[in-house]
Motif scaffolding. Sequence first.
Motif, PDB file in Angstrom:
ATOM      1  N   ALA A 132     -11.480 -18.493 -11.882  1.00  0.00           N
ATOM      2  CA  ALA A 132     -12.141 -18.749 -12.739  1.00  0.00           C
ATOM      3  C   ALA A 132     -12.592 -17.740 -12.998  1.00  0.00           C
ATOM      4  N   LYS A 133     -12.267 -16.262 -12.793  1.00  0.00           N
ATOM      5  CA  LYS A 133     -12.470 -15.146 -13.563  1.00  0.00           C
ATOM      6  C   LYS A 133     -11.518 -14.280 -15.234  1.00  0.00           C
ATOM      7  N   VAL A 134     -10.653 -15.376 -13.690  1.00  0.00           N
ATOM      8  CA  VAL A 134      -9.407 -15.770 -15.257  1.00  0.00           C
ATOM      9  C   VAL A 134      -9.436 -16.280 -16.647  1.00  0.00           C
ATOM     10  N   ALA A 135      -9.989 -17.942 -15.962  1.00  0.00           N
ATOM     11  CA  ALA A 135      -9.739 -18.602 -17.336  1.00  0.00           C
ATOM     12  C   ALA A 135     -11.194 -18.152 -18.178  1.00  0.00           C
TER      13      ALA A 135
ATOM     14  N   THR B 280       0.640  -1.390  -0.043  1.00  0.00           N
ATOM     15  CA  THR B 280       0.225   0.266   0.091  1.00  0.00           C
ATOM     16  C   THR B 280       1.428   1.493   0.092  1.00  0.00           C
ATOM     17  N   GLU B 281       2.254   1.115   0.874  1.00  0.00           N
ATOM     18  CA  GLU B 281       2.355   2.291   0.996  1.00  0.00           C
ATOM     19  C   GLU B 281       3.298   2.714  -0.203  1.00  0.00           C
ATOM     20  N   SER B 282       4.116   1.440  -0.918  1.00  0.00           N
ATOM     21  CA  SER B 282       4.367   1.807  -2.653  1.00  0.00           C
ATOM     22  C   SER B 282       3.868   2.976  -3.187  1.00  0.00           C
ATOM     23  N   GLY B 283       2.509   2.133  -3.241  1.00  0.00           N
ATOM     24  CA  GLY B 283       2.060   3.550  -4.427  1.00  0.00           C
ATOM     25  C   GLY B 283       2.691   3.520  -6.145  1.00  0.00           C
ATOM     26  N   THR B 284       2.917   2.452  -5.983  1.00  0.00           N
ATOM     27  CA  THR B 284       3.189   1.513  -7.106  1.00  0.00           C
ATOM     28  C   THR B 284       2.650   0.185  -7.766  1.00  0.00           C
ATOM     29  N   TRP B 285       2.989  -0.583  -6.584  1.00  0.00           N
ATOM     30  CA  TRP B 285       2.279  -2.187  -6.449  1.00  0.00           C
ATOM     31  C   TRP B 285       0.694  -2.181  -7.379  1.00  0.00           C
ATOM     32  N   ARG B 286      -0.007  -1.113  -7.022  1.00  0.00           N
ATOM     33  CA  ARG B 286      -1.494  -1.636  -7.454  1.00  0.00           C
ATOM     34  C   ARG B 286      -1.432  -2.245  -8.519  1.00  0.00           C
ATOM     35  N   ALA B 287      -1.315  -0.767  -9.855  1.00  0.00           N
ATOM     36  CA  ALA B 287      -0.732  -0.923 -11.095  1.00  0.00           C
ATOM     37  C   ALA B 287       0.113  -2.443 -11.695  1.00  0.00           C
ATOM     38  N   ARG B 288       0.561  -2.955 -11.035  1.00  0.00           N
ATOM     39  CA  ARG B 288       1.327  -4.192 -11.366  1.00  0.00           C
ATOM     40  C   ARG B 288       0.518  -5.376 -10.948  1.00  0.00           C
ATOM     41  N   VAL B 289      -0.316  -5.761 -10.661  1.00  0.00           N
ATOM     42  CA  VAL B 289      -0.591  -6.907 -10.342  1.00  0.00           C
ATOM     43  C   VAL B 289      -1.955  -7.029 -10.660  1.00  0.00           C
ATOM     44  N   ASP B 290      -2.974  -7.903 -10.929  1.00  0.00           N
ATOM     45  CA  ASP B 290      -3.869  -8.690 -11.037  1.00  0.00           C
ATOM     46  C   ASP B 290      -4.924  -8.233 -10.360  1.00  0.00           C
ATOM     47  N   ARG B 291      -4.492  -9.099  -9.356  1.00  0.00           N
ATOM     48  CA  ARG B 291      -5.809  -8.440  -7.725  1.00  0.00           C
ATOM     49  C   ARG B 291      -4.535  -8.136  -7.414  1.00  0.00           C
ATOM     50  N   VAL B 292      -5.077  -7.910  -5.337  1.00  0.00           N
ATOM     51  CA  VAL B 292      -4.782  -7.552  -4.762  1.00  0.00           C
ATOM     52  C   VAL B 292      -5.409  -7.819  -3.580  1.00  0.00           C
ATOM     53  N   LEU B 293      -4.962  -8.889  -2.670  1.00  0.00           N
ATOM     54  CA  LEU B 293      -4.930  -9.731  -1.164  1.00  0.00           C
ATOM     55  C   LEU B 293      -4.865  -9.405  -0.346  1.00  0.00           C
ATOM     56  N   VAL B 294      -5.654  -8.334   0.302  1.00  0.00           N
ATOM     57  CA  VAL B 294      -5.166  -8.077   2.283  1.00  0.00           C
ATOM     58  C   VAL B 294      -5.705  -8.424   3.637  1.00  0.00           C
ATOM     59  N   VAL B 295      -4.987  -8.956   4.473  1.00  0.00           N
ATOM     60  CA  VAL B 295      -4.700 -10.123   5.626  1.00  0.00           C
ATOM     61  C   VAL B 295      -4.821  -8.884   6.123  1.00  0.00           C
ATOM     62  N   ASP B 296      -6.301  -8.976   7.351  1.00  0.00           N
ATOM     63  CA  ASP B 296      -6.618  -7.646   8.251  1.00  0.00           C
ATOM     64  C   ASP B 296      -7.055  -8.156   9.381  1.00  0.00           C
ATOM     65  N   CYS B 297      -6.583  -7.719  10.336  1.00  0.00           N
ATOM     66  CA  CYS B 297      -7.006  -8.270  11.799  1.00  0.00           C
ATOM     67  C   CYS B 297      -6.980  -7.049  12.915  1.00  0.00           C
ATOM     68  N   THR B 298      -6.923  -7.307  14.028  1.00  0.00           N
ATOM     69  CA  THR B 298      -7.281  -5.767  15.360  1.00  0.00           C
ATOM     70  C   THR B 298      -5.762  -5.313  15.412  1.00  0.00           C
ATOM     71  N   ASN B 299      -5.920  -4.325  15.205  1.00  0.00           N
ATOM     72  CA  ASN B 299      -3.863  -3.253  15.861  1.00  0.00           C
ATOM     73  C   ASN B 299      -4.094  -4.313  17.587  1.00  0.00           C
ATOM     74  N   GLU B 300      -4.642  -4.811  18.775  1.00  0.00           N
ATOM     75  CA  GLU B 300      -4.641  -5.386  19.698  1.00  0.00           C
ATOM     76  C   GLU B 300      -4.053  -6.665  19.100  1.00  0.00           C
ATOM     77  N   THR B 301      -4.836  -6.754  18.185  1.00  0.00           N
ATOM     78  CA  THR B 301      -4.109  -8.910  17.798  1.00  0.00           C
ATOM     79  C   THR B 301      -2.497  -8.903  17.511  1.00  0.00           C
ATOM     80  N   GLN B 302      -2.318  -7.700  16.041  1.00  0.00           N
ATOM     81  CA  GLN B 302      -1.058  -7.575  15.889  1.00  0.00           C
ATOM     82  C   GLN B 302      -0.457  -7.820  17.238  1.00  0.00           C
TER      83      GLN B 302
END
Length: 205
Positions: free
Chosen positions: A200-203, A119-141
């Motif tokens: 499946a979407k790609v196929a 996210t911070e890089s600002g360039t990766w979004r355009a370099r990949v087809d899909r982005v998956l984010v793994v999320d959790c609360t800050n307390e869990t981190q």
Amino acid sequence: MIVGLKIGLTGGIGSGKSTVARRFATLGALVVDTDALAHALTAPGGDAIPAIAAAFGAGMIAADGAMDRAKMRALAFGQPAERRRLEAILHPMIAAATRAQASRAGAGQAVVFDVPLLTESGTWRARVDRVLVVDCTNETQVARVTQRSGWTAEAVERAIAHQATRAQRRAIADAVIFNDGLSLAALEADVDGVWLAWRAKVASA
């Protein structure tokens, strides 16, 4: 060569991103771990060590010849200009190593780019087809990282503060896995679901 699906995988420290990456590898993807590449560059004999020593002094190199991560972390977190100086050394090297590793994918094989600071890089979004984010609360981190690494809670909180916010990561995501309270089996099932849907979407495209 047939180019496969390119997935950007990201998440905050302690989110469980590495577990998700391992699942993608089990499913047949080539995983390019940019953090592992950075560690190799700054390990004993790593390609970045001479430039780091020249820029920051021999005191930033540990007795074993690796970059002293604790010292560098304290410097980089405390002084943004020093962090940018380190990034100017490492980022081009990481980019080259990333391209080299990704080029080893088989015809049509999906490539997962495991990028902590996607996210911070600002360039990766355009370099990949899909982005998956793994999320959790800050307390869990904080709980996960202190348990596994021996960091203090304050150190983890500083690391979180220097990363993108949860909202910023979710804003660029094509899918989000909320990994808080999930068993390993449930987390892997969520990864499998994303994998099957995207393949499946790609196929069908």
